[in-house]
Design an enzyme around this catalytic site. Structure first.
Site, PDB file in Angstrom:
ATOM      1  N   LEU A 137      -2.583   1.908  11.687  1.00  0.00           N
ATOM      2  CA  LEU A 137      -3.500   2.695  11.140  1.00  0.00           C
ATOM      3  C   LEU A 137      -4.418   1.905   9.944  1.00  0.00           C
ATOM      4  O   LEU A 137      -3.876   2.049   8.802  1.00  0.00           O
ATOM      5  CB  LEU A 137      -3.226   4.111  10.403  1.00  0.00           C
ATOM      6  CG  LEU A 137      -4.075   5.190  10.880  1.00  0.00           C
ATOM      7  CD1 LEU A 137      -4.532   5.465  12.133  1.00  0.00           C
ATOM      8  CD2 LEU A 137      -3.524   6.694  10.274  1.00  0.00           C
ATOM      9  N   ASP A 138      -5.375   1.394  10.481  1.00  0.00           N
ATOM     10  CA  ASP A 138      -6.067   0.282   9.465  1.00  0.00           C
ATOM     11  C   ASP A 138      -6.923   1.118   8.669  1.00  0.00           C
ATOM     12  O   ASP A 138      -7.607   2.124   9.210  1.00  0.00           O
ATOM     13  CB  ASP A 138      -6.970  -0.574  10.168  1.00  0.00           C
ATOM     14  CG  ASP A 138      -7.849  -1.507   9.511  1.00  0.00           C
ATOM     15  OD1 ASP A 138      -7.468  -2.071   8.442  1.00  0.00           O
ATOM     16  OD2 ASP A 138      -8.992  -1.320   9.687  1.00  0.00           O
ATOM     17  N   ASP A 194       0.058   7.171   8.398  1.00  0.00           N
ATOM     18  CA  ASP A 194       0.379   5.622   8.898  1.00  0.00           C
ATOM     19  C   ASP A 194       1.771   5.681   9.607  1.00  0.00           C
ATOM     20  O   ASP A 194       2.043   5.224  10.492  1.00  0.00           O
ATOM     21  CB  ASP A 194       0.618   4.956   7.630  1.00  0.00           C
ATOM     22  CG  ASP A 194      -0.421   4.082   7.060  1.00  0.00           C
ATOM     23  OD1 ASP A 194      -0.460   3.797   6.106  1.00  0.00           O
ATOM     24  OD2 ASP A 194      -1.241   3.420   8.009  1.00  0.00           O
ATOM     25  N   ASP A 208       0.904  -1.205  -0.121  1.00  0.00           N
ATOM     26  CA  ASP A 208       0.013  -0.071   0.036  1.00  0.00           C
ATOM     27  C   ASP A 208       0.700   1.255   0.118  1.00  0.00           C
ATOM     28  O   ASP A 208       1.839   1.349   0.633  1.00  0.00           O
ATOM     29  CB  ASP A 208      -0.801   0.058   1.381  1.00  0.00           C
ATOM     30  CG  ASP A 208      -1.591  -1.312   1.570  1.00  0.00           C
ATOM     31  OD1 ASP A 208      -2.080  -1.790   0.325  1.00  0.00           O
ATOM     32  OD2 ASP A 208      -1.927  -1.771   2.553  1.00  0.00           O
ATOM     33  N   ASP A 228      -1.622  -3.062  14.139  1.00  0.00           N
ATOM     34  CA  ASP A 228      -2.002  -2.530  13.009  1.00  0.00           C
ATOM     35  C   ASP A 228      -2.035  -0.906  13.218  1.00  0.00           C
ATOM     36  O   ASP A 228      -2.911  -0.423  13.631  1.00  0.00           O
ATOM     37  CB  ASP A 228      -2.867  -3.066  12.176  1.00  0.00           C
ATOM     38  CG  ASP A 228      -3.457  -2.219  10.917  1.00  0.00           C
ATOM     39  OD1 ASP A 228      -4.370  -2.432   9.922  1.00  0.00           O
ATOM     40  OD2 ASP A 228      -2.515  -1.102  10.516  1.00  0.00           O
ATOM     41  N   GLU A 265      -5.029  -8.248  12.040  1.00  0.00           N
ATOM     42  CA  GLU A 265      -6.518  -7.609  12.068  1.00  0.00           C
ATOM     43  C   GLU A 265      -7.363  -8.770  12.527  1.00  0.00           C
ATOM     44  O   GLU A 265      -8.297  -8.595  13.246  1.00  0.00           O
ATOM     45  CB  GLU A 265      -6.860  -7.370  10.591  1.00  0.00           C
ATOM     46  CG  GLU A 265      -6.074  -6.033   9.950  1.00  0.00           C
ATOM     47  CD  GLU A 265      -5.718  -6.028   8.507  1.00  0.00           C
ATOM     48  OE1 GLU A 265      -5.438  -7.027   7.885  1.00  0.00           O
ATOM     49  OE2 GLU A 265      -6.042  -4.850   7.888  1.00  0.00           O
ATOM     50  N   GLU A 302       2.329  -3.885  11.518  1.00  0.00           N
ATOM     51  CA  GLU A 302       1.761  -4.292  10.046  1.00  0.00           C
ATOM     52  C   GLU A 302       2.644  -3.558   8.973  1.00  0.00           C
ATOM     53  O   GLU A 302       2.619  -4.223   7.952  1.00  0.00           O
ATOM     54  CB  GLU A 302       0.271  -4.131   9.836  1.00  0.00           C
ATOM     55  CG  GLU A 302      -0.472  -4.757   8.677  1.00  0.00           C
ATOM     56  CD  GLU A 302      -1.434  -3.998   8.001  1.00  0.00           C
ATOM     57  OE1 GLU A 302      -1.530  -2.691   8.245  1.00  0.00           O
ATOM     58  OE2 GLU A 302      -2.066  -4.411   7.108  1.00  0.00           O
ATOM     59  N   GLU A 303       2.934  -2.428   9.577  1.00  0.00           N
ATOM     60  CA  GLU A 303       3.963  -1.752   8.446  1.00  0.00           C
ATOM     61  C   GLU A 303       5.357  -2.212   8.420  1.00  0.00           C
ATOM     62  O   GLU A 303       6.007  -1.391   7.973  1.00  0.00           O
ATOM     63  CB  GLU A 303       3.769  -0.116   9.108  1.00  0.00           C
ATOM     64  CG  GLU A 303       2.396   0.314   8.946  1.00  0.00           C
ATOM     65  CD  GLU A 303       1.783   0.230   7.635  1.00  0.00           C
ATOM     66  OE1 GLU A 303       0.473   0.557   7.577  1.00  0.00           O
ATOM     67  OE2 GLU A 303       2.377   0.178   6.508  1.00  0.00           O
TER      68      GLU A 303
HETATM   69  P1  P6P Z   1     -10.807  -3.597  -0.113  1.00  0.00           P
HETATM   70  C1  P6P Z   1      -7.762  -1.360   4.594  1.00  0.00           C
HETATM   71  O1  P6P Z   1      -6.746  -1.554   3.420  1.00  0.00           O
HETATM   72  C2  P6P Z   1      -8.168  -2.917   4.843  1.00  0.00           C
HETATM   73  O2  P6P Z   1      -6.850  -3.515   5.220  1.00  0.00           O
HETATM   74  C3  P6P Z   1      -9.103  -3.166   5.795  1.00  0.00           C
HETATM   75  O3  P6P Z   1      -9.264  -2.223   6.862  1.00  0.00           O
HETATM   76  C4  P6P Z   1     -10.464  -3.193   4.860  1.00  0.00           C
HETATM   77  O4  P6P Z   1     -11.325  -4.069   5.563  1.00  0.00           O
HETATM   78  C5  P6P Z   1     -10.059  -3.911   3.880  1.00  0.00           C
HETATM   79  O5  P6P Z   1      -8.520  -3.787   3.721  1.00  0.00           O
HETATM   80  C6  P6P Z   1     -10.593  -3.292   2.525  1.00  0.00           C
HETATM   81  O6  P6P Z   1     -10.100  -4.055   1.334  1.00  0.00           O
HETATM   82  O7  P6P Z   1     -10.148  -4.790  -1.258  1.00  0.00           O
HETATM   83  O8  P6P Z   1     -12.151  -3.951  -0.074  1.00  0.00           O
HETATM   84  O9  P6P Z   1     -10.171  -2.403  -0.475  1.00  0.00           O
END
Ligand code: P6P
Length: 336
Positions: free
Chosen positions: A119-120, A72, A66, A117, A281, A95-96
């Protein structure tokens, strides 16, 4: 103005929980206290991100590819710095970062492991959509010195605590230590998280399903059949369900926890093991949802029973109200 007797701060609540365990040394409490400080420091930047030039991206790419948002990076570094010096951690994994985080030598032999994680949902940052921080705490399994991967790669049922901070219309700290799930809302005027949702219980059923339907053509036909079932018109069984999906796991699961329903990220042709990470997660969110009376599976078994073999491994996840997850499981296990 008299302070209301309901003025239960997160710190006081954690201390009260500790008093239920006479043998407690206070180390675990100090780890949680440090996390509440980290949460407030991250909130301070997230809540004014639009005002200072902290939005936008850095040129760094994180392990999952990402684009690493400045927030983040800030959140990750803030959590590291706040947690490093507790002296109660032997290992930390973000996670980073690829592997274990390098910890200061004098502070790396504590009893606990922190996996987080920072900043999810960071792809939502610039659109001012809810994002969150997720954390998971284990007790170390090695006996002394700096922790290692063995201390981290434990199945989710061994977590001693899990929680998330959700930066939304208000900021909440939601966590469990195995004594139920409790939510605290930040009162910015005093800088304290105050008890707002004691002993959260997820409704056994719900009318929302939460998933990225854009992946429909990548799914297994059995799962497509389940999603089509949810959308059929049948008043008696309360169908069609309503779709709610914001693309931040913390936000989608927080809504599911409070309103009921099901959140799903199945395996698909693009992500054969699902997209979401087990350690950062799925384990913490599954511990929370189970503690609130819900279920969390990977399609075959409880998420919390998966024996991890790598820090960044992904897993399919179907999580939420018991009746909804059980219905989904029935379709997934249907004989061909
Ligand atoms: P998609 C955010 O990047 C994440 O890790 C989760 O928080 C979220 O549920 C999912 O990915 C969203 O993924 O493929 O729907 O964009």
């Amino acid at each position: 103005m008299l302070i209301s007797t309901k003025f239960m701060t997160l710190e006081r609540f954690i201390r009260q929980q500790e008093e239920k365990f006479p043998q407690a040394t206070g180390e675990f409490t100090n780890v949680l206290f440090a996390l509440t400080l980290a949460a407030k420091l991250v909130w301070r930047e997230v809540s004014k991100a639009g005002l200072v030039n902290i939005l936008g991206t850095t040129e760094q790419i994180n392990v999952s590819g990402d684009i690493l948002k400045k927030l983040d990076l800030f959140a990750d570094e803030t959590i590291r710095r706040t947690m490093f010096y507790t002296g109660h951690l032997c290992a930390m994994a973000s996670e980073e970062s690829n592997g274990l985080i390098e910890m200061p030598t004098k502070y790396n032999s504590g009893k606990y492991v922190l996996i987080y994680d920072p900043l999810d949902g960071s792809s939502n940052i610039d659109a001012n959509i809810t994002i969150g921080t997720i954390f998971s705490i284990f007790k170390r399994v090695t006996s002394f010195g700096q922790g290692n991967l063995d201390d981290c790669l434990q199945p989710g049922y061994k977590q001693v605590a899990a929680g998330y901070i959700i930066y939304g219309t208000s900021t909440m700290f939601v966590y469990t230590t195995g004594q139920g799930v409790h939510g605290f809302t930040l009162d910015p005027s005093v800088g304290e998280f105050l008890l707002s949702n004691e002993n959260i219980k997820i409704p056994p059923k719900g009318k929302f399903y939460s998933i990225n339907e854009g992946n429909y053509n990548l799914w297994d036909p059995k799962f497509q059949k389940y999603i089509n079932y949810l959308k059929e018109i049948d008043k008696q069984s309360g169908r069609p369900y309503s779709l709610r999906y914001i693309g931040t796991m913390v936000g989608d699961i927080h809504r599911t926890l409070l309103y009921g329903g099901i959140f799903m990220y199945p395996a698909d042709k693009k992500n054969p093991n699902g997209k979401l990470r087990l350690m950062y997660e799925c384990n913490p969110m599954s511990y929370i949802v189970e503690q609130a009376g819900g279920r969390a599976i990977n399609g075959e078994k409880r998420i919390l029973e998966i024996q991890p073999d790598s820090l960044h491994q992904q897993t399919p996840i179907f999580i939420g109200s018991t009746e909804e997850v059980t219905l989904c499981e029935k379709f997934l296990k249907e004989e061909n």
